[in-house]
Structure formats: structure tokens, C-alpha cells
Design an enzyme around this catalytic site. Structure first.
Site, PDB file in Angstrom:
ATOM      1  NE  ARG A 137      -4.275  -1.918   1.951  1.00 21.03           N
ATOM      2  CZ  ARG A 137      -4.128  -2.701   2.603  1.00 21.03           C
ATOM      3  NH1 ARG A 137      -3.886  -3.135   3.841  1.00 21.03           N
ATOM      4  NH2 ARG A 137      -5.339  -4.011   2.337  1.00 21.03           N
ATOM      5  CE  LYS A 143       0.237  13.939 -15.263  1.00 23.09           C
ATOM      6  NZ  LYS A 143      -0.318  14.279 -16.444  1.00 23.09           N
ATOM      7  CD  GLU A 183       7.913  15.613 -22.488  1.00 22.17           C
ATOM      8  OE1 GLU A 183       7.103  17.099 -22.709  1.00 22.17           O
ATOM      9  OE2 GLU A 183       7.755  14.882 -23.290  1.00 22.17           O
ATOM     10  CE  LYS A 188       5.920  17.300 -14.829  1.00 20.31           C
ATOM     11  NZ  LYS A 188       5.925  16.084 -15.794  1.00 20.31           N
ATOM     12  CD  GLU A 232      -3.325  16.108 -16.392  1.00 18.05           C
ATOM     13  OE1 GLU A 232      -1.718  15.825 -15.961  1.00 18.05           O
ATOM     14  OE2 GLU A 232      -3.594  15.776 -17.180  1.00 18.05           O
ATOM     15  NE  ARG A 238       0.947  16.543 -13.582  1.00 15.52           N
ATOM     16  CZ  ARG A 238       1.845  16.034 -12.920  1.00 15.52           C
ATOM     17  NH1 ARG A 238       1.125  15.406 -11.241  1.00 15.52           N
ATOM     18  NH2 ARG A 238       3.400  14.985 -13.244  1.00 15.52           N
ATOM     19  CG  ASN A 294      -0.926  16.355 -20.226  1.00 12.56           C
ATOM     20  OD1 ASN A 294      -0.061  15.970 -19.882  1.00 12.56           O
ATOM     21  ND2 ASN A 294      -1.958  16.457 -19.730  1.00 12.56           N
ATOM     22  CG  HIS A 308       1.610  14.716 -24.455  1.00 14.60           C
ATOM     23  ND1 HIS A 308       2.719  16.115 -24.662  1.00 14.60           N
ATOM     24  CD2 HIS A 308       2.507  14.110 -23.496  1.00 14.60           C
ATOM     25  CE1 HIS A 308       3.991  15.520 -23.562  1.00 14.60           C
ATOM     26  NE2 HIS A 308       4.547  14.304 -23.098  1.00 14.60           N
ATOM     27  CG  HIS A 319      -0.152  10.224 -25.027  1.00 12.28           C
ATOM     28  ND1 HIS A 319      -0.531  10.304 -23.959  1.00 12.28           N
ATOM     29  CD2 HIS A 319       1.661   9.742 -24.693  1.00 12.28           C
ATOM     30  CE1 HIS A 319       0.394  10.852 -22.523  1.00 12.28           C
ATOM     31  NE2 HIS A 319       1.177  10.061 -23.565  1.00 12.28           N
ATOM     32  CG  HIS A 360       7.424  10.057 -24.869  1.00 13.72           C
ATOM     33  ND1 HIS A 360       5.591  10.175 -24.824  1.00 13.72           N
ATOM     34  CD2 HIS A 360       7.323  10.918 -24.218  1.00 13.72           C
ATOM     35  CE1 HIS A 360       5.245  11.308 -24.448  1.00 13.72           C
ATOM     36  NE2 HIS A 360       6.388  11.745 -23.597  1.00 13.72           N
TER      37      HIS A 360
END
Ligand code: GLY
Length: 324
Positions: free
Chosen positions: A92, A114, A156, A194, A204, A208, A212, A215, A219, A234
Site C-alpha cells: 500500500r 505521475k 519535452e 514543471k 491534474e 497541470r 500535456n 501529448h 500519444h 516519445h
């Protein structure tokens, strides 16, 4: 490695998870720190799966890692994303830190918590937010980075500046045209932008999403590339995605004419691919599955000017109609 050792020396139960491509750097860290165990990963987007994370958790269990354990991820974004995810779910939740070894991870993936893995070729579909204790930024480790990896990270870095610092964007474009430049100031600035955005909106729900930029298209380009067996990194997909986002912004009258052309010229001068090899219509199904989509509406990050972006919700169809 002096800083890493100083911060982590007192960890009672430290485990290192490293990308086998940076095994020699991992060895240096292992020699400098009291470590309970270390696990090497073979990394690729195809191996960025729940099964790999499960294997890592099993190794932690077999090594006797308790809830006091702390993981140190050494590698690029795939390593830091999977290590963070393992840390988020093992017993956990345990702590973890990152020593990112690619530019892309230093300015993006390893900052902001993330974590996650891909599912059936869809990027980062399973994951959590779990903040690292530390992210150590060390420009020296980039010296041996293959040029293609460095350029992918550059995408990026430019993305972050397009979102938050027009001057730094122009500086980075000039800077990277000279391969002898010292990169550390730009890395720190991008990481700071960032981190500031993440601090305002860690999970987000709002701003935030600006991170992206490029992205949603990116993606979908990666998904299409995986389906076709094409080799697109990427960062390269994000560069192509930012060009498409600039085109959409222009067509919607949000950005001045010439924005797409400017980005294309800048990216090409730096050796980044600017043209998406797939017709935009082939990307629509994957874009509709964007993680940020709700009730068929996707949050598009659109460029008003370098350093200024806005978030606009539209369906994929609406966006595609505007793009034509
Ligand atoms: N890579 C985008 C984010 O961390 O929010």
C-alpha cells in the site's frame, strides 16, 4: 554522485531499481550507498507493463522489503514511471526517489509523481500519482546519452518553455544549435517550471493539463507507431504533436499565422522530426481514448504564443474538423 549519497545515506532500507543500460552508473551508486538490494530492468515501451511491475514487487517481497523501504530509480522515464508505480502499490505504498539519466526524464517524467504502465499499447493507462521524495538532477550523466535520446528530451524541454517561458524557449533553440553548450541551467529552469505547475495542481484537475501540450496527438502517434512496428520515440511523437497543436491553434484563430511554421523551422534546425507520418484521421480512435477525455470531450492544449497556452475542451471530431 555526492548529492545522492548525502541525501540517501541514512535510509535504513534502500533498494535500487536501475535500467540495465545504465548499469555502470548504478554500480557507482551502489558502491557509495548502503543498499539492501538492487534490481535491473530491461526497458522498452513494450515491457512497460503491469507484469514487469508485478515482477519488481515480487523481488521486493522476496528480498524482505518492509513498509519502511525506499526505492531509488536510476534510468529514464520508463524506469522512473515503473519504479514509482511499484512504490505506490507495494504494501500500500512505500517511498521512492529518482535519479533520472535521460534529458526527457530530468525535465519531465521524473518530476511530479505521475507513475504507471501501458495497457494494450495505450500509453500510461494504469497508474497513480505518487510524489518522489527527491529527484536528483545531474547533467553529467547525460554526457553518454545517444544523440537521438538527447533530442527526444529536448522536445519535452521545449514543450515546457512553450508553456511557461518564451525567453527560455528562444534561448534553448539557440543553445542547442551549438552541441558544446552547457545544458544544466536550462534543465533547472524547465524542472522549476514543471515543479511550480505541479505544486499548484498535483493531480491534474486544472492547470497541470497544460503540461500535456503535444501529448494528445503525440500519444496517438505513438500508439499508431506501435501498431505498425515503426520506431518513434516519445519525445519525437511529442514534437510532431506540438506542430499539430500549433496548426490547430492557428486554424482556430487562437495563434497568429506562422506559429506552425516557426515551430517546424525551430524543431528541424535542432534535428527533431516535425512531420507526423500518419494522416490525422488515423489518429482519431486513439485520441478519443486519451486519459484526459471525459464524455467524449478531450482537453486540447493550444498555443497562443510561445510561453502562453490555453486549455480548450472539444470532441476529437470538432478538433479534426478545425484541423482540416
Ligand atoms: N508529463 C506531464 C505531466 O507530468 O503532467
Amino acid at each position: 554522485m555526492a548529492d545522492v549519497a548525502a541525501f540517501l545515506r541514512k535510509e535504513p532500507e534502500l533498494y535500487v531499481v536501475y535500467d540495465e543500460n545504465v548499469a555502470s552508473l548504478a554500480r557507482e551508486v551502489l558502491e557509495a550507498l548502503p543498499v539492501k538490494g538492487s534490481f535491473g530492468l530491461k526497458t522498452s515501451e513494450q515491457r512497460k507493463t503491469l507484469e514487469t511491475v508485478q515482477g519488481l514487487c515480487r523481488q521486493l517481497l522476496e528480498a524482505g522489503a518492509s513498509r519502511n523501504a525506499c526505492l531509488l530509480a536510476i534510468g529514464g522515464g520508463i524506469t522512473t514511471d515503473m519504479t514509482g508505480f511499484a512504490a505506490a502499490i507495494y504494501k500500500r505504498g512505500i517511498r521512492y526517489s529518482n535519479l533520472p539519466t535521460t534529458l526527457l526524464a530530468q525535465v519531465d517524467a521524473a518530476i511530479g509523481g505521475k507513475t504507471g504502465v501501458n495497457l494494450d499499447g495505450y500509453k500510461n493507462m494504469l497508474g497513480t500519482f505518487r510524489m518522489p521524495e527527491y529527484t536528483f538532477l545531474c547533467a553529467d550523466v547525460l554526457k553518454t546519452l545517444p544523440p537521438r535520446e538527447l533530442r527526444a528530451g529536448l522536445a519535452e524541454l521545449l514543450k515546457t518553455f512553450l508553456i511557461g517561458d518564451a525567453e527560455a524557449y528562444e534561448q534553448a533553440v539557440r543553445f542547442f544549435a551549438d552541441p558544446r553548450s552547457d545544458i544544466s541551467g536550462l534543465i533547472t529552469r524547465a524542472a522549476q517550471i514543471k515543479a511550480d505547475i505541479v505544486a499548484q495542481d498535483p493531480e491534474e484537475h486544472g492547470i497541470r493539463a497544460k503540461l500535456n501540450l503535444g501529448h494528445t496527438f503525440g500519444h496517438a502517434i505513438e500508439h499508431e507507431a506501435q501498431k505498425k512496428g515503426d520506431d518513434i520515440h516519445h519525445g519525437e511523437a511529442v514534437a510532431m504533436g506540438m506542430i499539430l497543436a500549433a496548426r490547430l491553434s492557428e486554424r482556430m484563430g487562437l495563434a497568429p499565422e506562422g506559429m506552425e511554421e516557426k515551430l517546424r523551422a525551430d524543431f528541424q534546425a535542432l534535428g527533431l522530426p516535425a512531420e507526423c507520418p500518419y494522416p490525422p484521421e488515423t489518429l482519431t480512435a486513439a485520441m478519443a481514448l486519451d486519459k484526459k477525455a471525459a464524455e467524449g470531450r478531450v482537453k486540447w492544449i493550444l498555443l497562443e504564443a510561445p510561453g502562453r497556452v490555453i486549455i480548450k475542451e472539444m470532441t476529437v471530431k470538432e478538433a479534426m474538423d478545425d484541423l482540416r
